[in-house]
Design a protein around this motif. Sequence first.
Motif, PDB file in Angstrom:
ATOM      1  N   TYR A   1      31.060 -10.910  25.429  1.00 28.82           N
ATOM      2  CA  TYR A   1      30.608  -9.589  25.855  1.00 28.82           C
ATOM      3  C   TYR A   1      29.484  -9.047  24.978  1.00 28.82           C
ATOM      4  O   TYR A   1      29.261  -7.843  24.898  1.00 28.82           O
ATOM      5  CB  TYR A   1      31.783  -8.610  25.858  1.00 28.82           C
ATOM      6  N   ALA A   2      28.771  -9.945  24.303  1.00 27.97           N
ATOM      7  CA  ALA A   2      27.748  -9.527  23.345  1.00 27.97           C
ATOM      8  C   ALA A   2      26.695  -8.618  23.977  1.00 27.97           C
ATOM      9  O   ALA A   2      26.254  -7.635  23.354  1.00 27.97           O
ATOM     10  CB  ALA A   2      27.077 -10.763  22.736  1.00 27.97           C
ATOM     11  N   CYS A   3      26.277  -8.926  25.196  1.00 31.27           N
ATOM     12  CA  CYS A   3      25.250  -8.104  25.840  1.00 31.27           C
ATOM     13  C   CYS A   3      25.760  -6.712  26.180  1.00 31.27           C
ATOM     14  O   CYS A   3      24.994  -5.743  26.207  1.00 31.27           O
ATOM     15  CB  CYS A   3      24.727  -8.808  27.099  1.00 31.27           C
ATOM     16  N   HIS A   4      27.053  -6.593  26.452  1.00 36.77           N
ATOM     17  CA  HIS A   4      27.642  -5.272  26.672  1.00 36.77           C
ATOM     18  C   HIS A   4      27.697  -4.487  25.372  1.00 36.77           C
ATOM     19  O   HIS A   4      27.420  -3.289  25.330  1.00 36.77           O
ATOM     20  CB  HIS A   4      29.052  -5.395  27.264  1.00 36.77           C
ATOM     21  N   TYR A   5      28.072  -5.155  24.298  1.00 40.04           N
ATOM     22  CA  TYR A   5      28.162  -4.478  23.009  1.00 40.04           C
ATOM     23  C   TYR A   5      26.808  -3.913  22.581  1.00 40.04           C
ATOM     24  O   TYR A   5      26.731  -2.898  21.893  1.00 40.04           O
ATOM     25  CB  TYR A   5      28.673  -5.439  21.933  1.00 40.04           C
ATOM     26  N   SER A   6      25.739  -4.572  22.989  1.00 41.34           N
ATOM     27  CA  SER A   6      24.397  -4.143  22.588  1.00 41.34           C
ATOM     28  C   SER A   6      23.868  -2.980  23.421  1.00 41.34           C
ATOM     29  O   SER A   6      22.870  -2.352  23.054  1.00 41.34           O
ATOM     30  CB  SER A   6      23.419  -5.323  22.701  1.00 41.34           C
ATOM     31  N   LEU A   7      24.525  -2.696  24.543  1.00 37.38           N
ATOM     32  CA  LEU A   7      24.043  -1.631  25.427  1.00 37.38           C
ATOM     33  C   LEU A   7      24.313  -0.257  24.842  1.00 37.38           C
ATOM     34  O   LEU A   7      25.449   0.068  24.489  1.00 37.38           O
ATOM     35  CB  LEU A   7      24.722  -1.733  26.794  1.00 37.38           C
ATOM     36  N   ARG A   8      23.285   0.561  24.806  1.00 34.68           N
ATOM     37  CA  ARG A   8      23.472   1.946  24.384  1.00 34.68           C
ATOM     38  C   ARG A   8      24.347   2.673  25.412  1.00 34.68           C
ATOM     39  O   ARG A   8      24.204   2.459  26.616  1.00 34.68           O
ATOM     40  CB  ARG A   8      22.109   2.642  24.272  1.00 34.68           C
TER      41      ARG A   8
END
Length: 369
Positions: A8-15
Amino acid sequence: MTTDNERYACHYSLRDFGVEGQQKLLEARVLVIGAGGLGCPVLQYLAAAGTGTLGIIDHDTVSLSNLQRQTLYTTDDIGFLKVECAAERLRKLNPEISIITYPVELTSGNAWEMIAGYDMVVDCTDNFSSRYLINDACVLLDKPLIFGAVYRYEGQVAVFNVTGDSSSKLNYRHLFPEPPAPDEIPDCNEAGVLGVLPGMIGMMQATEVIKLITGIGKVLRGKLMTFSMLTYDSFTVDITDEKPVSHLIPEDRQELEKTYYSLICSFSTHGIEELDPAEFYKRISEEKSLIIDVREEGESPAADFPHQSVPLSRLTESLSKFNQENIILFCQSGKRSLKAAGILMHHFGTEKKISHLRNGIKALQNISL
């Protein structure tokens, strides 16, 4: 529930999303009704996103004609249950989430129990009887409903039963109060659907689910969005609560379970005469009419005037017994008697005079002969 941070790395990076949004997804329980053209992309994206529990309801098996648009399945799946094939692939896609399968047909008898255990419902069905059943159950259970539909080259998406700027919660009946007449219902098997269209609409439904769960963005509450694959044109129309629809929805679980949605959507109720209490008593005293109680046996209050008891569930098998020219129907609240009148009108046409008691026997409590 443990999670793979890399997944879920791309979700974690989402503001405005991050770890908190991902945790909300992992704790969510979403029921997807229908594992066909719309259900496949909804399930794939929600599983990939890390939705903690996905329920899948579908009693159908995979057929060759499904493969043009139902991308969870392969030729080897033909003849097998859709829910089992879908669950197998979704578990491979994301083994961290829970997949619960229901290889049954959704009915008024089981809808309450199955929907009650989830946070929200995604309607991926393709028939009006299921849509009205799902809507009414979600209203009674206060569950958000994400709606989608496709036809030929166009699709629709909306979110119902969610509080927005006003205090009212709009539902599917605010858009379409009652089912269309049978001859007004398009036949998708004959008209067809572009194979990629359900993928686009299902993806939008999944997006609305994620937005609802995590609180990001603005959901399609109170709006119906229509999208064309031919032109990429899209537009939204506002859904309002100008006309009351609560009288069209069963009052509680018991009445929901007694409502025969397949019958409701098979017969038109347009043009049926509705009687108020005074007109009802006048009609049954002045005319030689057949008075029919379409409630189930044992429902109260009991009728204190001559009548026959023919429950709605057995109405079609009793039609040959209705010899009188004038037929008046009643039930508890007027909903079942209206549907029964539609069945009789469809069967007899203009051969008989058919009417029903508006608001049911409850409306007679303060009226006397």
